[in-house]
Design a protein around this motif. Structure first.
Motif, short mmCIF file in Angstrom:
data_model
loop_
_atom_site.label_atom_id
_atom_site.label_comp_id
_atom_site.label_asym_id
_atom_site.label_seq_id
_atom_site.Cartn_x
_atom_site.Cartn_y
_atom_site.Cartn_z
N SER A 39 115.85 53.76 -7.47
CA SER A 39 115.41 53.18 -8.73
C SER A 39 114.41 54.08 -9.43
O SER A 39 114.40 54.17 -10.67
CB SER A 39 114.81 51.78 -8.50
OG SER A 39 113.69 51.86 -7.65
N HIS A 49 114.78 50.83 -16.97
CA HIS A 49 115.70 49.82 -16.44
C HIS A 49 114.92 48.59 -15.99
O HIS A 49 115.20 47.48 -16.43
CB HIS A 49 116.52 50.40 -15.29
CG HIS A 49 117.38 51.55 -15.70
ND1 HIS A 49 118.51 51.41 -16.47
CD2 HIS A 49 117.26 52.89 -15.46
CE1 HIS A 49 119.06 52.59 -16.70
NE2 HIS A 49 118.32 53.51 -16.10
N ALA A 50 113.97 48.80 -15.09
CA ALA A 50 113.15 47.69 -14.60
C ALA A 50 111.69 47.82 -15.01
O ALA A 50 110.94 46.87 -14.94
CB ALA A 50 113.25 47.59 -13.08
N HIS A 57 104.72 42.82 -17.39
CA HIS A 57 105.54 42.01 -16.50
C HIS A 57 104.82 40.68 -16.25
O HIS A 57 103.59 40.65 -16.06
CB HIS A 57 105.76 42.75 -15.18
CG HIS A 57 106.72 42.07 -14.27
ND1 HIS A 57 106.33 41.07 -13.41
CD2 HIS A 57 108.06 42.22 -14.09
CE1 HIS A 57 107.38 40.65 -12.73
NE2 HIS A 57 108.44 41.33 -13.13
N GLY A 118 109.71 41.70 -9.77
CA GLY A 118 109.26 43.02 -10.21
C GLY A 118 108.90 43.85 -9.00
O GLY A 118 108.94 43.38 -7.86
#
Length: 200
Positions: A39, A49-50, A57, A118
């Motif tokens: 990732s 992406h994340a 968050h 997350g």
């Protein structure tokens, strides 16, 4: 300290970042090793992406720019005032997932598919605990030790192995049993005294 911060795809900058004392529910870790996850590579190549950008968050309260790297281990150097179950000098491996702990998936023990999951990527040297639970839930060694204590202590027969696995944040009873056996050289059932095999 000097750190590499992710600002965007192919935009990583080495900068000075402050190292502040841990908050009440935080611990500071001196990192020994940190892996590079797939990732991380995807975020660098063509992210985000994340990684939260623009808006923090909901669980970690963090947005880019931030330090990538969430698969790490090291030694606790400082603990916050509300932290229990950890002490400076404890060697730990980190479970980096933030999860709400409240949604149906989390309550079913499937925190890996929490709707607001997350990754703890704010700082390589710190675990951020933002849900009011002990950071021990995010540190593998401490979670296994606490689970062992539950299975061998008073009242052990009043709880199930599945309940213990869920309480300490393992994704499934089978996953918990594999890690438990690797750590203690016996199964959770054996730890409960369901066989006579002693703890190694």
């Amino acid at each position: 300290m000097r750190a590499a911060l992710w600002y965007g795809a192919k935009d990583v900058r080495v900068e000075d970042v402050p190292v502040t004392p841990p908050g009440p529910g935080e611990v500071t870790i001196e990192v020994a090793y940190c892996g590079i996850c797939g990732s991380d590579l995807h975020e660098y190549a063509d992210g985000p992406h994340a990684v939260p950008v623009g808006e923090a968050h909901p669980e970690s309260g963090v947005a880019a720019p931030l330090i990538l790297g969430h698969e790490f281990c090291g030694t606790v150097t400082e603990i916050g005032s509300a932290v229990t179950g950890l002490l400076p000098g404890d060697r730990v491996a980190v479970e980096p997932h933030y999860r709400c702990g409240r949604c149906p998936r989390c309550r079913a023990g499937q925190y890996n598919i929490c709707g607001v999951m997350g990754i703890s990527v704010r700082h390589l040297a710190r675990i951020f605990e933002s849900t009011g639970r002990s950071p021990a839930r995010y540190i593998m060694e401490r979670r296994l030790v606490r689970a062992h204590q539950e299975l061998t202590g008073p009242g052990a027969r009043q709880t199930t192995i599945a309940d213990v696995a869920h309480r300490w944040g393992f994704s499934s009873q089978a996953h918990f049993a594999r890690l438990f056996r690797a750590r203690f050289s016996l199964t959770p059932s054996e730890a409960r005294g369901e066989t006579t095999k002693p703890i190694a």
